[in-house]
Design an enzyme around this catalytic site. Structure first.
Site, PDB file in Angstrom:
ATOM      1  N   GLY A 523       0.824  -1.200   0.000  1.00 38.48           N
ATOM      2  CA  GLY A 523       0.000   0.000   0.000  1.00 38.48           C
ATOM      3  C   GLY A 523       0.858   1.249   0.000  1.00 38.48           C
ATOM      4  O   GLY A 523       2.082   1.191   0.179  1.00 38.48           O
ATOM      5  N   GLY A 526      -0.233   9.244   1.762  1.00 38.49           N
ATOM      6  CA  GLY A 526       0.426  10.536   1.856  1.00 38.49           C
ATOM      7  C   GLY A 526       1.697  10.491   2.676  1.00 38.49           C
ATOM      8  O   GLY A 526       2.617  11.280   2.462  1.00 38.49           O
ATOM      9  N   PHE A 527       1.781   9.552   3.629  1.00 31.20           N
ATOM     10  CA  PHE A 527       2.969   9.456   4.479  1.00 31.20           C
ATOM     11  C   PHE A 527       4.091   8.722   3.757  1.00 31.20           C
ATOM     12  O   PHE A 527       5.250   9.119   3.830  1.00 31.20           O
ATOM     13  CB  PHE A 527       2.602   8.730   5.768  1.00 31.20           C
ATOM     14  CG  PHE A 527       3.708   8.669   6.785  1.00 31.20           C
ATOM     15  CD1 PHE A 527       3.945   9.734   7.633  1.00 31.20           C
ATOM     16  CD2 PHE A 527       4.504   7.549   6.897  1.00 31.20           C
ATOM     17  CE1 PHE A 527       4.971   9.681   8.576  1.00 31.20           C
ATOM     18  CE2 PHE A 527       5.528   7.475   7.830  1.00 31.20           C
ATOM     19  CZ  PHE A 527       5.757   8.549   8.671  1.00 31.20           C
ATOM     20  N   GLY A 528       3.750   7.660   3.049  1.00 30.58           N
ATOM     21  CA  GLY A 528       4.756   6.875   2.351  1.00 30.58           C
ATOM     22  C   GLY A 528       4.228   5.495   2.022  1.00 30.58           C
ATOM     23  O   GLY A 528       3.035   5.239   2.059  1.00 30.58           O
ATOM     24  N   LYS A 529       5.124   4.583   1.701  1.00 36.67           N
ATOM     25  CA  LYS A 529       4.755   3.227   1.299  1.00 36.67           C
ATOM     26  C   LYS A 529       4.668   2.312   2.511  1.00 36.67           C
ATOM     27  O   LYS A 529       5.329   2.519   3.529  1.00 36.67           O
ATOM     28  CB  LYS A 529       5.767   2.679   0.294  1.00 36.67           C
ATOM     29  CG  LYS A 529       5.781   3.420  -1.036  1.00 36.67           C
ATOM     30  CD  LYS A 529       6.814   2.840  -1.988  1.00 36.67           C
ATOM     31  CE  LYS A 529       6.804   3.594  -3.318  1.00 36.67           C
ATOM     32  NZ  LYS A 529       7.825   3.072  -4.274  1.00 36.67           N
ATOM     33  N   VAL A 530       3.847   1.262   2.355  1.00 35.68           N
ATOM     34  CA  VAL A 530       3.675   0.256   3.398  1.00 35.68           C
ATOM     35  C   VAL A 530       4.191  -1.076   2.861  1.00 35.68           C
ATOM     36  O   VAL A 530       3.819  -1.496   1.759  1.00 35.68           O
ATOM     37  CB  VAL A 530       2.200   0.129   3.819  1.00 35.68           C
ATOM     38  CG1 VAL A 530       2.066  -0.870   4.965  1.00 35.68           C
ATOM     39  CG2 VAL A 530       1.639   1.483   4.231  1.00 35.68           C
ATOM     40  N   ASP A 643      -9.885  11.442   9.882  1.00 36.58           N
ATOM     41  CA  ASP A 643      -9.648  10.896   8.542  1.00 36.58           C
ATOM     42  C   ASP A 643     -10.313   9.527   8.407  1.00 36.58           C
ATOM     43  O   ASP A 643      -9.712   8.574   7.910  1.00 36.58           O
ATOM     44  CB  ASP A 643      -8.148  10.791   8.267  1.00 36.58           C
ATOM     45  CG  ASP A 643      -7.841  10.722   6.767  1.00 36.58           C
ATOM     46  OD1 ASP A 643      -8.732  11.077   5.968  1.00 36.58           O
ATOM     47  OD2 ASP A 643      -6.731  10.333   6.402  1.00 36.58           O
TER      48      ASP A 643
END
Length: 861
Positions: A523, A526-530, A643
């Site tokens: 996934g 906005g924060f980054g990849k998982v 959110d």
């Protein structure tokens, strides 16, 4: 002087008068600072105060006030503003107290003159706030700047103090002539905009940097003639000359008709709307063209078009096509249709150019609809009144913050530091002695975890978990394992996973993710990849790593850690740990095998043929609601998620729903308060309109977002889908339309439609509609939403169960969850520990007040 010039002068005078009479907006914050000056500087109708006057805090002892040589600013607009400057030879800042958080204009004025001591043209520096880099590298010598250069930014300031930091680069110096920090109306940039990428609607993201502000067809507008002190230039220098093109300028002497919900005098001065440029419809050229120079590095730009139909004699005559480069903004725009037949009303439209052309040009075309060109003499030509072009995401560099304490003198600093060190040493010594004494007394002294060089002072729950080495394993001898000390009061084993909220070494995470291999990505946000990963002890985890270009930063990282370290519930995703070595910001969560609720609703290669059943969807909604209820009620102040959406509701191996992603979460109001005033955050389509309009945040904002989730789960379609016919674009409007007609079954996902019982659908629809009430006060509390969803599940499960059956006391008892956690007894806490203090291992889902209300007022639900 011809008639047109006379008309323009008359319009200008009238507009200026109207502007001042309409200038009802008074900014809560209005800082006008003349840097390096020792006295106030009058510029037009405004007075800029000296930067050492006490209105702001100058946090630097490495600065100097300099003055321009006589005669170096002849003929400049606002020349008095550029006769002084503040020069910095070390990182320094100005700190502004913000009385009302929200949107603010920040204007920085630069003029590189040469004083006796400094040549400002040789400066090289960056400028940032606590949350954004405004200028990554400003070098007047390279830019060839010989004129004053104002830089204007629109920021969303959520803090009580705004710090603007100037950082000299490469041993150089920094300077600034003047600084403005001015509040702007909340609705100045409140709406979404069309985008060049498939014409979808997306919210306008701040910060923005002004590139151009143009009064098309009219005169230049000075700052004193704008309610927000903006400067507008003429359009002639940007108008592309083309053989055969003929345009004329228009000046309107009548009264502008401002309509509710459309443009206001704060969006643009009346002189902008009262003047325009019209294309004279000839058969040789059928469009007007403007060309603007922008960065050659492709960037996103927000383009705002201003219109006011001052040319038509009757409605439905004007038709406008707009193009930006190869992108279509709108075709067949009829302003009178938008105004229900009204003419001469101000209106604007926003368009987001996702990526500018590498040539460094933005080209705007205004044309007439093809249906009008056939009889061009009978219709006016297309017009345009104004253009604003603002750069989005203008810098991805790292912010630098110089706090106010650096403004103190060396002697003050020395005294404070010595005093602080001595005091801190005494306090720490006493605390350490006391802890050692108590731990020895209890016989449970734990080894201290080793800390990385990047250790931070806010490591949560550190004293509740121990780092132990186990024997040889398949992963190698002595592999570290993070375990819970089960003898420690309040320790919570969560699903057998590693201890929550522990700092992990970066090397271990690199090994677990094969150095963050792209094939392990499950996934991105906005924060980054998982990434999917397996720890040395075999624990499956999801590793969320902040990307360098992420616009979410340390604040969200810290919020997530601190929040999830103090909350535990089976319907909240558990935080296992984090890593903050060097520049890394990494979060570790329990692994959720079935991904997000959104992915299971819409399907795809990974979930083909595995669509959630109606019963599974109901169970997921009820679980998510229980998680939100816990957030709202577990602590003295509610925790507001901000959110809530289907992509932030995850499903574990048993399809149990858990709420995730708490980076935007915020503590709610105190008991004696009704709301928290804060900047609007959230995801487009899910944001509470009452919160977006008033900026007053309550737990009912989560309830609205959850109502959107309920409709999305029922219909299995995106919240906003511009590809659909206009009545269907917005899911909430579309579904509530059918709900109001009692025909919600028409929009149910066809894959589950046959399984949905009518009684259950009716109650489900009522629950969603109540969550989506326009006013927060009219929405139910989350405990009532939980109760309603449980009732829906009973209506769905029991054949023949009807609304009247709620009067059965036995049924009410079956539906009633345990008591509110804040009223739980001590023996309940002992039974389950934190977050497990009730018989079934969950916190309460409803209060007895909610049950009683439900019993006597079923029809209202």
């Amino acid at each position: 002087m011809d008639k047109l010039q006379l008309a323009l002068i008359l319009v200008g005078i009238i507009s200026a008068i109207c502007c001042f009479s309409a200038a009802a907006y008074t900014p809560a914050d209005n800082y006008l600072i003349s840097c390096g000056s020792s006295v106030g500087t009058t510029v037009g109708q405004r007075v800029f105060v000296a930067d050492d006057s006490g209105s702001v805090t100058l946090t630097s002892s490495h600065s100097a006030a300099v003055r321009a040589p006589p005669g170096s600013t002849p003929g400049f607009d606002n020349a008095a503003l550029y006769q002084t400057a503040r020069v910095f030879t070390a990182p320094s800042s100005y700190a502004f107290r913000i009385s009302r958080p929200g949107r603010h204009f920040v204007r920085l004025h630069f003029f590189p003159f040469a004083s006796q001591s400094y040549d400002l043209a040789a400066a090289s520096f960056k400028v940032s706030t606590q949350d954004a880099v405004l200028i990554d590298s400003y070098t007047p010598a390279k830019n060839g700047a010989s004129q004053p250069v104002p830089h204007e930014f629109l920021l969303d300031v959520a803090r009580g103090t705004l710090i603007i930091t100037f950082v000299p680069l490469a041993g150089g110096l920094a300077f600034v002539n003047a600084v403005e920090v001015v509040s702007v109306p909340d609705n100045l940039m409140a709406d979404s905009a069309r985008t060049s990428r498939g014409q979808q609607l997306i919210p306008i993201a701040l910060p923005l940097q002004m590139a151009y502000r143009v009064n098309v067809g009219g005169p230049a507008v000075a700052v004193d003639n704008d309610t927000l002190w903006r400067e507008w230039t003429k359009d002639q220098s940007y108008l592309a000359a083309s053989a055969g093109i003929v345009t004329r300028v228009l000046a309107y002497n009548g009264s502008l008709k401002y309509l509710a919900g459309e443009a206001t005098p704060d969006d643009a001065p009346s002189i902008v709307y009262a003047t325009a440029r019209e294309l004279v419809m000839l058969h040789t050229v059928d469009q007007m063209t403007w060309q603007f120079d922008v960065d050659k590095q492709p960037s996103s730009y927000l383009i705002r078009f201003h219109w006011c139909d001052v040319v038509s004699r009757a409605p439905q005559l004007l038709s406008i096509d707009v193009y930006v480069g190869s992108h279509t903004v709108v075709t067949g725009l009829d302003l009178s249709t938008i105004g229900n037949g009204t003419l001469a009303f101000p209106y604007y439209m926003d368009f987001i150019l996702d990526s500018s052309d590498p040539s460094g040009k933005i080209i705007i075309y205004i044309a007439s609809s093809s249906s009008m060109k056939k009889n061009s003499s009978a219709y006016p030509g297309p017009i345009l009144n104004g253009i604003e072009i603002m750069k989005m995401h203008f810098s991805s560099g790292s912010v630098v913050v110089i706090e106010q304490s650096s403004a103190r003198s060396k002697k003050q600093n020395l005294a404070i530091v010595l005093g602080s060190v001595c005091g801190a040493f005494a306090v720490v010594s006493i605390a350490v002695a006391l802890v050692i004494f108590l731990r020895k007394k209890e016989g449970k002294l734990l080894p201290s975890p080793s800390q990385s060089p990047s250790s931070t002072p806010w490591m949560p729950l550190l004293n509740r978990f121990s780092l132990r080495s186990r024997g040889p394993r398949a992963s190698g001898a002595g592999s570290p394992s993070f375990t819970v000390d089960k003898d420690m009061p309040g320790a919570i084993p969560v699903g057998g996973s590693s201890a929550p909220s522990y700092r992990f070494p970066l090397a271990m995470l690199q090994e677990a993710t094969d150095n963050f291999d792209e094939s392990l990505v499950i996934g991105a946000g906005g924060f980054g990849k998982v990434y999917r990963a397996v720890l040395p002890d075999g624990t499956k985890v999801a590793v969320k790593r902040a990307s360098p270009e992420s616009r979410q930063g340390a604040r969200e990282f810290r919020t997530e850690i601190e929040l999830l370290s103090g909350l535990r519930h089976r319907h909240l995703v558990s935080l296992i740990g984090y890593c903050d070595e060097g520049d890394e910001m990494i979060l570790l969560y329990e692994y959720m095998e079935h991904g997000s609720l959104r992915s299971r609703l819409y399907g795809g290669a990974a979930t083909a043929g595995r669509a959630l059943s109606w019963a599974q969807r109901l169970e997921a909604c009820a679980g998510a609601a229980r998680g939100l209820l816990y957030l709202h009620t577990a602590l003295a102040k509610p925790v507001i998620h901000r959110d809530v959406k289907t992509s932030n509701i995850l499903l574990d191996g048993g399809l149990a729903a858990k709420v995730a992603d708490f980076g935007l979460s915020k503590a709610g109001p105190e008991l004696d308060e009704t709301h928290v005033s804060t900047a609007v955050k959230g995801s487009f389509g899910y944001v509470d309109p009452d919160y977006a309009r008033t900026r007053k945040l309550t737990a009912k904002s989560d309830v609205y977002s959850f109502g959107v989730v309920l409709l999305e789960v029922l219909c299995a379609r995106p919240v906003v889908d511009p590809r659909l016919p206009k009545p269907m674009v917005n899911l909430v409007e579309w579904a509530l339309h059918w709900q109001g007609r009692g025909e919600l079954d028409k929009v149910v996902d066809r894959r589950i439609a046959a399984a949905v019982r009518p009684q259950a659908l009716t109650k489900y629809g009522e629950t969603a509609a109540r969550c989506l009430a326009e006013r927060g006060a009219d929405r139910p509390a989350m405990e009532d939403v939980v109760w309603s969803l449980q009732f829906v599940m009973r209506l769905q499960d029991d054949s023949g169960l009807d609304f009247s059956d709620v009067n059965s006391l036995n049924l009410v008892r079956e539906l009633t969850p345990p008591l509110d956690p804040r009223q739980s007894t001590s023996h309940e806490n002992e039974a389950g520990g934190e977050g497990e203090g009730v018989a079934d291992g969950e916190y309460t889902d409803v209060s007895m007040r909610g049950v009683f209300w439900q019993m006597v007022n079923v029809g209202g639900r």
